[in-house]
Motif scaffolding. Structure first.
Motif, PDB file in Angstrom:
ATOM      1  N   UNK A  82      -5.387 125.646  16.157  1.00  0.00           N
ATOM      2  CA  UNK A  82      -5.040 125.144  17.489  1.00  0.00           C
ATOM      3  C   UNK A  82      -5.785 125.891  18.598  1.00  0.00           C
ATOM      4  N   UNK A  83      -6.109 127.166  18.366  1.00  0.00           N
ATOM      5  CA  UNK A  83      -6.812 127.951  19.389  1.00  0.00           C
ATOM      6  C   UNK A  83      -8.239 127.453  19.604  1.00  0.00           C
ATOM      7  N   UNK A  84      -8.734 126.579  18.717  1.00  0.00           N
ATOM      8  CA  UNK A  84     -10.095 126.056  18.858  1.00  0.00           C
ATOM      9  C   UNK A  84     -10.166 124.849  19.790  1.00  0.00           C
ATOM     10  N   UNK A  85      -9.017 124.324  20.222  1.00  0.00           N
ATOM     11  CA  UNK A  85      -9.018 123.122  21.061  1.00  0.00           C
ATOM     12  C   UNK A  85      -9.788 123.292  22.374  1.00  0.00           C
ATOM     13  N   UNK A  86      -9.597 124.387  23.136  1.00  0.00           N
ATOM     14  CA  UNK A  86     -10.296 124.492  24.421  1.00  0.00           C
ATOM     15  C   UNK A  86     -11.816 124.556  24.237  1.00  0.00           C
ATOM     16  N   UNK A  87     -12.547 123.944  25.161  1.00  0.00           N
ATOM     17  CA  UNK A  87     -13.997 124.074  25.201  1.00  0.00           C
ATOM     18  C   UNK A  87     -14.368 125.307  26.020  1.00  0.00           C
ATOM     19  N   UNK A  88     -15.654 125.623  26.085  1.00  0.00           N
ATOM     20  CA  UNK A  88     -16.086 126.849  26.758  1.00  0.00           C
ATOM     21  C   UNK A  88     -15.632 126.908  28.209  1.00  0.00           C
ATOM     22  N   UNK A  89     -15.651 125.762  28.904  1.00  0.00           N
ATOM     23  CA  UNK A  89     -15.306 125.762  30.330  1.00  0.00           C
ATOM     24  C   UNK A  89     -13.842 125.416  30.583  1.00  0.00           C
ATOM     25  N   UNK A  90     -13.018 125.331  29.523  1.00  0.00           N
ATOM     26  CA  UNK A  90     -11.598 125.029  29.704  1.00  0.00           C
ATOM     27  C   UNK A  90     -10.887 126.240  30.314  1.00  0.00           C
ATOM     28  N   UNK A 142      -8.088 131.491  37.109  1.00  0.00           N
ATOM     29  CA  UNK A 142      -9.190 130.591  36.745  1.00  0.00           C
ATOM     30  C   UNK A 142     -10.124 131.215  35.697  1.00  0.00           C
ATOM     31  N   UNK A 143      -9.541 131.853  34.702  1.00  0.00           N
ATOM     32  CA  UNK A 143     -10.309 132.440  33.606  1.00  0.00           C
ATOM     33  C   UNK A 143     -10.509 131.383  32.528  1.00  0.00           C
ATOM     34  N   UNK A 144     -11.745 131.166  32.119  1.00  0.00           N
ATOM     35  CA  UNK A 144     -12.068 130.135  31.138  1.00  0.00           C
ATOM     36  C   UNK A 144     -12.193 130.721  29.727  1.00  0.00           C
ATOM     37  N   UNK A 145     -12.264 129.829  28.751  1.00  0.00           N
ATOM     38  CA  UNK A 145     -12.356 130.289  27.362  1.00  0.00           C
ATOM     39  C   UNK A 145     -13.608 131.129  27.138  1.00  0.00           C
ATOM     40  N   UNK A 146     -14.748 130.746  27.749  1.00  0.00           N
ATOM     41  CA  UNK A 146     -15.969 131.503  27.473  1.00  0.00           C
ATOM     42  C   UNK A 146     -15.870 132.946  27.965  1.00  0.00           C
ATOM     43  N   UNK A 168     -13.096 134.719  27.838  1.00  0.00           N
ATOM     44  CA  UNK A 168     -12.309 135.379  26.788  1.00  0.00           C
ATOM     45  C   UNK A 168     -13.162 135.598  25.551  1.00  0.00           C
ATOM     46  N   UNK A 169     -13.984 134.598  25.192  1.00  0.00           N
ATOM     47  CA  UNK A 169     -14.886 134.742  24.044  1.00  0.00           C
ATOM     48  C   UNK A 169     -15.812 135.937  24.243  1.00  0.00           C
ATOM     49  N   UNK A 170     -16.365 136.082  25.452  1.00  0.00           N
ATOM     50  CA  UNK A 170     -17.282 137.188  25.738  1.00  0.00           C
ATOM     51  C   UNK A 170     -16.581 138.530  25.594  1.00  0.00           C
ATOM     52  N   UNK A 171     -15.350 138.612  26.102  1.00  0.00           N
ATOM     53  CA  UNK A 171     -14.603 139.872  26.003  1.00  0.00           C
ATOM     54  C   UNK A 171     -14.346 140.236  24.536  1.00  0.00           C
ATOM     55  N   UNK A 172     -14.041 139.261  23.721  1.00  0.00           N
ATOM     56  CA  UNK A 172     -13.811 139.526  22.299  1.00  0.00           C
ATOM     57  C   UNK A 172     -15.109 139.960  21.619  1.00  0.00           C
ATOM     58  N   UNK A 173     -16.226 139.335  21.980  1.00  0.00           N
ATOM     59  CA  UNK A 173     -17.521 139.722  21.412  1.00  0.00           C
ATOM     60  C   UNK A 173     -17.882 141.154  21.790  1.00  0.00           C
TER      61      UNK A 173
END
Length: 464
Positions: free
Chosen positions: A372-380, A387-391, A393-398
């Motif tokens: 379910x966590x895969x549903x958002x797209x990069x700009x969601x 106004x924090x987007x998925x990308x 969060x992805x960058x912070x995890x990387x």
């Protein structure tokens, strides 16, 4: 013992606790943020003369009995409506009263029955006007104030989906269909557990029959993947889910609707229990929850938990936990001796046992799939306040972020007015998936737990 017990939350748990105390001759103070007690489930219509027949006879009877019993004990209950608890410690609370002034309120015993909030599941388009959480939509139906615009599609998981669909249709609204993310065989495997509450099980079957009779399709193993529209909702895309809730994008179906109601369950409100310094643990779905014993006592024995704060089990269970918490207080105050208190507690626990088994079955079939966590797209957008987007969060995890505190510092998630109520679920799910750790930390709420106007501080810290 001097001082009245204080109850925070005027839903079914808080009302039942107040009734139990009043019947024993103990006056209490009950605080609720709404203009009418009853909570989301039993508040009822906000204006007189409204016929709630479309909600069913059993609901109307339960609603009427609770409010009648509560009203009969009004002289023993100091009811403070339109008041919000915004902070406190283990002996006092800070209350924003109906005049929007901050007032201290000391207590010797406290029952926290502050309820829950809905689980937010981000997906592309989830912030569009016309997309609403299922519990909020049900509150609109029960209040009989507004109805959803145009045709409504319902998606998510759990028994609330067909219930709200039936209530919407009976209230005169058009329902396009219901999309239950869990496969039917997964639900069927919990039949024995669900039979612990035969009436609720039969109610569920009758709801499915109602939907079929009125041509409202019920789709199992399907879920929402995207919402679209220019300025407001116009179209919803749904697709079949596998067991991990990964959408099959080759079979996407599009529905033209004006309202999308999504429901993925509820989460206990822990903002105040955290501020009071109570012990917390993690539920099976990863969310924080305050701990309590069979007396509904928290890690501090004079502070009790009731209703959804002690487990999401519905209105009947909430009332039982409220009564058990009240019995504990009656024993602490010497109104009941140990034998009397235990006898009464065991009677309530016996009634609660079947509900717990029923709810365990519901929780097993509504368990969210990890995909379910895969549903958002990069700009969601994930955090609506900042106004924090998925990308982001992805960058912070990387970059190696390992816990919620680090993610907050790196991206500003949870730093807005809601203090993470909207985004912390998704963020903690992502952290657990990325790190493989069950405990990725939590964010302690700051004072005040809800925004307050500057005028509320006018008399705070000034000399008379």
């Amino acid at each position: 013992m001097s001082g009245h017990p204080v109850i925070v939350g005027g839903g079914s748990a808080g009302m039942a606790a107040a009734i139990e105390l009043a019947d024993a001759g103990v006056r209490c103070t009950l605080i609720d943020e709404a203009s009418r007690p009853g909570g989301v489930v039993y508040r009822g219509p906000l204006r007189a003369g409204v016929d709630l027949g479309y909600l069913g006879a059993r609901y109307s009877k339960a609603l009427g009995k609770l409010h009648t019993d509560f009203a009969a004990r009004a002289q023993s209950i100091d009811l403070r409506l339109n008041s919000r608890v915004v902070g406190g410690d283990d002996r006092s609370l800070v209350v924003l009263d109906e005049q929007e002034q901050l007032q201290p309120l000391a207590f010797e015993q406290l029952i926290l029955a502050a309820g829950c909030h809905e689980r937010n599941v981000p997906f592309p388009g989830w912030t569009l006007p016309g997309v609403i959480l299922l519990g909020g939509l049900q509150l609109q139906i029960k209040s009989n104030v507004v109805k959803p615009l145009g045709t409504t599609l319902i998606a998510g998981t759990g028994p609330l989906l067909p219930l709200v669909a039936c209530q919407l249709h009976a209230a005169g609204a058009k329902v396009a269909g219901v999309y239950e993310a869990c496969a039917f065989n997964r639900i069927a495997r919990q039949s024995l557990a669900l039979m612990n509450k035969p009436q609720l099980f039969l109610d569920g079957l009758s709801m499915l029959a109602y939907l079929k009779l009125h041509g409202i399709p019920m789709h199992y193993g399907w879920g929402v993947v995207q919402a679209r529209g220019e300025g407001e909702l116009a179209e919803v895309s749904v697709a079949p889910y596998d067991d991990a809730w990964r959408a099959d994008m080759t079979q996407v179906r599009r529905e033209s609707v004006q309202t999308l109601a999504v429901g993925y369950g509820f989460i206990p409100r822990t903002q105040l229990s955290q501020q009071l310094g109570l012990a917390h643990g993690y539920s099976t779905d990863g969310y924080l929850r305050a701990e309590c014993n069979v007396w509904q006592q928290s890690s501090l024995e004079h502070i009790h938990l009731a209703g959804d704060m002690a487990g999401i089990r519905g209105g009947e269970a909430a009332m039982l936990t409220g009564r058990i918490a009240a019995v504990s207080i009656l024993q602490q105050r010497g109104v009941l001796n140990a034998a009397q208190a235990i006898e009464r507690r065991e009677r309530y626990l016996g009634q609660l046992a079947g509900i717990k088994r029923f709810r365990s079955g519901v929780e097993r079939y509504t368990a969210r799939g990890p995909a379910q966590v895969e549903l958002p797209q990069a700009d969601t957008v994930i955090c609506r306040c900042e106004q924090v987007t998925r990308d982001a969060i992805d960058l912070a995890l990387e970059q190696g972020v390992q816990d919620m505190a680090g993610l907050k510092m790196r991206t500003r998630v949870s730093m807005g007015d809601c203090q993470g109520r909207m985004c912390v679920g998704y963020c903690s799910d992502r952290l657990r998936a990325a790190t493989g750790r069950a405990d990725v930390g939590w964010l302690r709420p700051r004072f005040p737990v809800d925004p307050v106007p500057f005028s509320a501080f006018k008399h705070v810290g000034t000399e008379a």
